[in-house]
Design a protein around this motif. Structure first.
Motif, short mmCIF file in Angstrom:
data_model
loop_
_atom_site.label_atom_id
_atom_site.label_comp_id
_atom_site.label_asym_id
_atom_site.label_seq_id
_atom_site.Cartn_x
_atom_site.Cartn_y
_atom_site.Cartn_z
N VAL A 25 72.82 48.78 -29.03
CA VAL A 25 71.48 48.74 -29.64
C VAL A 25 70.50 48.42 -28.52
CG1 VAL A 25 69.97 47.65 -31.33
CG2 VAL A 25 72.41 47.96 -31.85
N PHE A 26 69.72 49.40 -28.11
CA PHE A 26 68.80 49.23 -26.99
C PHE A 26 67.50 48.59 -27.47
CE2 PHE A 26 65.80 50.49 -23.72
CZ PHE A 26 66.54 50.34 -22.56
N LYS A 27 67.10 47.51 -26.83
CA LYS A 27 65.84 46.84 -27.19
C LYS A 27 64.73 47.50 -26.38
CE LYS A 27 66.16 43.68 -29.67
NZ LYS A 27 66.40 43.62 -31.14
N ARG A 64 62.04 47.33 -15.41
CA ARG A 64 61.17 46.76 -16.44
C ARG A 64 60.67 45.36 -16.08
NH1 ARG A 64 64.66 50.18 -19.20
NH2 ARG A 64 66.27 48.59 -19.32
N ASP A 126 62.98 39.38 -15.89
CA ASP A 126 63.44 40.71 -16.32
C ASP A 126 63.16 40.85 -17.81
OD1 ASP A 126 64.43 43.24 -16.07
OD2 ASP A 126 66.52 42.67 -15.82
N ASP A 127 63.24 42.08 -18.31
CA ASP A 127 62.96 42.26 -19.74
C ASP A 127 64.06 41.68 -20.61
OD1 ASP A 127 64.76 44.31 -18.99
OD2 ASP A 127 64.11 45.60 -20.62
N LEU A 128 65.31 41.79 -20.17
CA LEU A 128 66.42 41.43 -21.06
C LEU A 128 67.62 40.96 -20.27
CD1 LEU A 128 67.52 43.38 -24.15
CD2 LEU A 128 69.23 43.04 -22.34
N ILE A 129 68.34 39.97 -20.82
CA ILE A 129 69.61 39.59 -20.23
C ILE A 129 70.72 39.88 -21.23
CG2 ILE A 129 69.30 37.12 -20.88
CD1 ILE A 129 70.96 36.53 -18.23
N ALA A 130 71.74 40.60 -20.74
CA ALA A 130 72.89 40.94 -21.58
C ALA A 130 74.10 40.17 -21.04
CB ALA A 130 73.08 42.45 -21.59
N THR A 131 74.88 40.79 -20.16
CA THR A 131 76.05 40.10 -19.59
C THR A 131 75.67 39.15 -18.46
OG1 THR A 131 76.47 41.77 -17.90
CG2 THR A 131 77.49 42.12 -20.07
N GLY A 132 74.47 39.31 -17.92
CA GLY A 132 73.99 38.41 -16.87
C GLY A 132 74.32 38.85 -15.45
N GLY A 133 75.04 39.96 -15.32
CA GLY A 133 75.42 40.40 -13.97
C GLY A 133 74.21 40.68 -13.08
N THR A 134 73.25 41.39 -13.60
CA THR A 134 72.07 41.76 -12.81
C THR A 134 71.28 40.51 -12.42
OG1 THR A 134 71.92 43.64 -14.34
CG2 THR A 134 70.15 43.40 -12.74
N LEU A 158 70.35 38.46 -25.24
CA LEU A 158 71.38 38.81 -26.22
C LEU A 158 72.35 37.64 -26.26
CD1 LEU A 158 72.01 42.61 -25.41
CD2 LEU A 158 70.27 41.55 -26.87
P1 AMP Z 1 73.13 42.68 -17.72
O1 AMP Z 1 73.32 42.78 -16.23
O2 AMP Z 1 74.38 43.08 -18.49
O3 AMP Z 1 72.60 41.33 -18.14
O4 AMP Z 1 72.07 43.79 -18.13
C1 AMP Z 1 70.71 43.54 -17.96
C2 AMP Z 1 69.94 44.76 -17.54
O5 AMP Z 1 70.30 45.91 -18.30
C3 AMP Z 1 68.47 44.53 -17.76
O6 AMP Z 1 67.76 45.03 -16.62
C4 AMP Z 1 68.14 45.31 -19.02
O7 AMP Z 1 66.92 45.99 -18.89
C5 AMP Z 1 69.29 46.28 -19.22
N1 AMP Z 1 69.90 46.18 -20.57
C6 AMP Z 1 71.17 45.81 -20.86
N2 AMP Z 1 71.43 45.87 -22.17
C7 AMP Z 1 70.28 46.27 -22.77
C8 AMP Z 1 69.88 46.48 -24.15
N3 AMP Z 1 70.71 46.31 -25.16
N4 AMP Z 1 68.60 46.85 -24.38
C9 AMP Z 1 67.74 47.04 -23.35
N5 AMP Z 1 68.05 46.85 -22.06
C10 AMP Z 1 69.31 46.47 -21.75
#
Ligand code: AMP
Length: 180
Positions: A25-27, A64, A126-134, A158
């Motif tokens: 689900v893309f935010k 973003r 950043d706009d969003l944190i998912a797994t935190g790798g970036t 997330l």
């Molecule tokens: P991560 O490294 O897994 O935390 O992914 C974070 C990066 O991926 C951020 O730069 C987000 O813009 C993008 N991203 C990951 N998952 C999504 C999501 N569900 N919706 C929008 N952007 C996402």
């Protein structure tokens, strides 16, 4: 007051199912950016929080993170630094690899991004944190070039993934919209 602003920001985001692949689900933040009330509320909240942090720079993550980071840098009267995907920055860079579900990705920063100001106080955004790798790779890069990442800020986190937990081992963290 601030709860109403969070609601406004949260309601301005658009969920896009199955993008960029099935099951995600893309935010979508474009619906926040084209809503001047929501975008204004967000920048006001960030400005109010960070005006006391004594920041020297804001570093935004490709791409973003640039939108929010550059606007906030201007509001706070500090410099803006881009952290980019590999191969995009023209001058000498320092890089950091991080694991994806399959394979690796890499982010880079200019070696003199913080104008040789040792211990510069930097906010990562950043706009969003998912797994935190970036975010972990980006925060490490800031510290690697001699500055200090004082906080990592996300519009959306997330919470069902462990990104915030991971990045909190490197720096403080803050997110506005928490998705459970
Ligand atoms: P991560 O490294 O897994 O935390 O992914 C974070 C990066 O991926 C951020 O730069 C987000 O813009 C993008 N991203 C990951 N998952 C999504 C999501 N569900 N919706 C929008 N952007 C996402």
């Amino acid at each position: 007051m601030s709860d109403r602003r969070i609601e406004l920001i949260e309601n301005s985001l658009r969920d896009v199912a199955d993008f960029p692949q099935e099951g995600i689900v893309f935010k979508d933040i474009t619906t926040l950016l084209n809503d001047p009330k929501a975008y204004g509320a967000l920048l006001d909240m960030l400005q109010e929080r960070y005006c006391t942090y004594n920041l020297d720079f804001i570093a935004g993550i490709d791409a973003r993170g640039f939108i929010f980071g550059a606007a906030l840098a201007r509001d706070l009267g500090v410099g803006f630094v881009p952290i980019r995907k590999k191969g995009k920055l023209p001058y000498t860079t320092v890089s950091e690899k991080y694991a994806l579900e399959y394979g690796f990705d890499e982010v880079e920063i200019h070696i003199d991004a913080f104008r040789d100001k040792k211990g510069a106080r930097v906010l990562l955004i950043d706009d969003l944190i998912a797994t935190g790798g970036t975010a972990c790779a980006a925060a490490s890069l800031i510290n690697k070039v001699g500055a200090s990442c004082v906080e990592a800020c996300f519009i959306v986190s997330l919470e069902f993934l462990d990104g915030i937990e991971k990045v909190s081992k490197i720096t403080d963290s803050y997110s506005i919209v928490k998705v459970n």
